[in-house]
Write an enzyme that holds these catalytic residues in place. Structure first.
Site, mmCIF file in Angstrom:
data_model
loop_
_atom_site.group_PDB
_atom_site.id
_atom_site.type_symbol
_atom_site.label_atom_id
_atom_site.label_comp_id
_atom_site.label_asym_id
_atom_site.label_seq_id
_atom_site.Cartn_x
_atom_site.Cartn_y
_atom_site.Cartn_z
ATOM 1 C CG LEU A 138 -1.983 1.156 1.445
ATOM 2 C CD1 LEU A 138 -3.169 0.857 0.434
ATOM 3 C CD2 LEU A 138 -2.235 1.367 2.704
ATOM 4 C CB CYS A 139 1.066 4.144 -2.413
ATOM 5 S SG CYS A 139 2.167 5.673 -2.336
ATOM 6 C CG LEU A 140 -0.829 4.672 4.399
ATOM 7 C CD1 LEU A 140 -2.176 5.251 3.822
ATOM 8 C CD2 LEU A 140 -1.256 3.577 5.572
#
Length: 178
Positions: free
Chosen positions: A93-95
Site C-alpha cells: 500500500l502506498c501510504l
C-alpha cells in the site's frame, strides 16, 4: 549497550500496542488483529471494508515490523488481490505515513491502521501505486467501480457474517485460555 535499547523497547511497545488493538473499537473494519504465534514482529488481520466497491469482500492483511520498530515503520501487505490505485500487484500500500521521510517513532500502529482503512475505503489517486487505475478512478469512475467490484467477487476472501465472527472470537478465546 545503549544501541540495544531500541530493539529491547520494540517488543514491549509492540505487546502494548497489540493489547490496545485487541480492545480498540474504532477499527471495527479490522478483525482478528493478532501476532503470529512466537513472532511479535508479524501480525495478521482481516480487513472488512464498509464502503463500496470493497464492502462485499474481506482481505487478508499482514503487518511486518522491523526489528528496530518504532524507529522504522512497519510494512503493510494485503495478501488478497484488490483493484485499488493505492495497492500494487504485490499487495503493498502506498501510504505516506509509512514512508521513511514521514515516519515518526511516536506514531502508533492504530494510527497507521486508521490511515490504511481510510485509504482503502476512499482511494487517494494522488498517492497511487498504479497510475492507470488512478486515472480510471478519476476519469471513468463507473468503469473503475465495476472492475473493482468484479475483483472483489473473484479474489476476495470469505467475508464472515456477524454470527461467524462471534463464533470465531469464542473459539479464539477458548484456545487462549488453554
Amino acid at each position: 549497550m545503549a544501541k540495544e535499547e531500541p530493539i529491547m523497547d520494540g517488543p514491549k511497545r509492540m505487546q502494548n500496542e497489540l493489547k490496545l488493538m485487541m480492545e480498540y473499537k474504532d477499527l471495527s473494519q479490522l478483525k482478528f488483529v493478532e501476532a503470529e504465534k512466537d513472532n511479535i514482529y508479524k501480525w495478521t488481520a482481516l480487513l472488512m471494508p464498509k464502503d463500496p466497491p470493497y464492502d462485499k469482500g474481506a482481505f487478508n492483511l499482514e503487518i511486518d515490523f522491523p526489528k528496530d520498530y518504532p524507529f522504522m515503520p512497519p510494512v503493510l501487505h494485503l495478501n488478497t488481490k484488490i483493484y485499488h490505485p493505492n495497492v500494487n500487484e504485490r499487495g503493498q500500500l502506498c501510504l505516506p505515513i509509512l514512508e521513511l521521510e514521514h515516519w515518526k517513532p511516536t506514531t502508533r500502529i492504530d494510527n497507521v491502521l486508521q490511515c490504511f482503512v481510510a485509504t482503502i475505503n476512499d482511494p487517494q489517486p494522488e498517492n497511487a501505486y498504479i497510475e492507470e487505475i488512478a486515472g480510471q478512478f478519476v476519469n471513468d469512475y463507473q468503469k473503475f467501480f465495476k472492475t473493482a467490484e468484479s475483483w472483489v467477487a473473484r479474489y476476495s476472501a470469505h467475508r464472515p457474517s456477524d454470527q461467524e465472527l462471534a463464533a470465531i472470537a469464542r473459539r479464539k478465546k477458548r484456545a487462549a485460555m488453554k
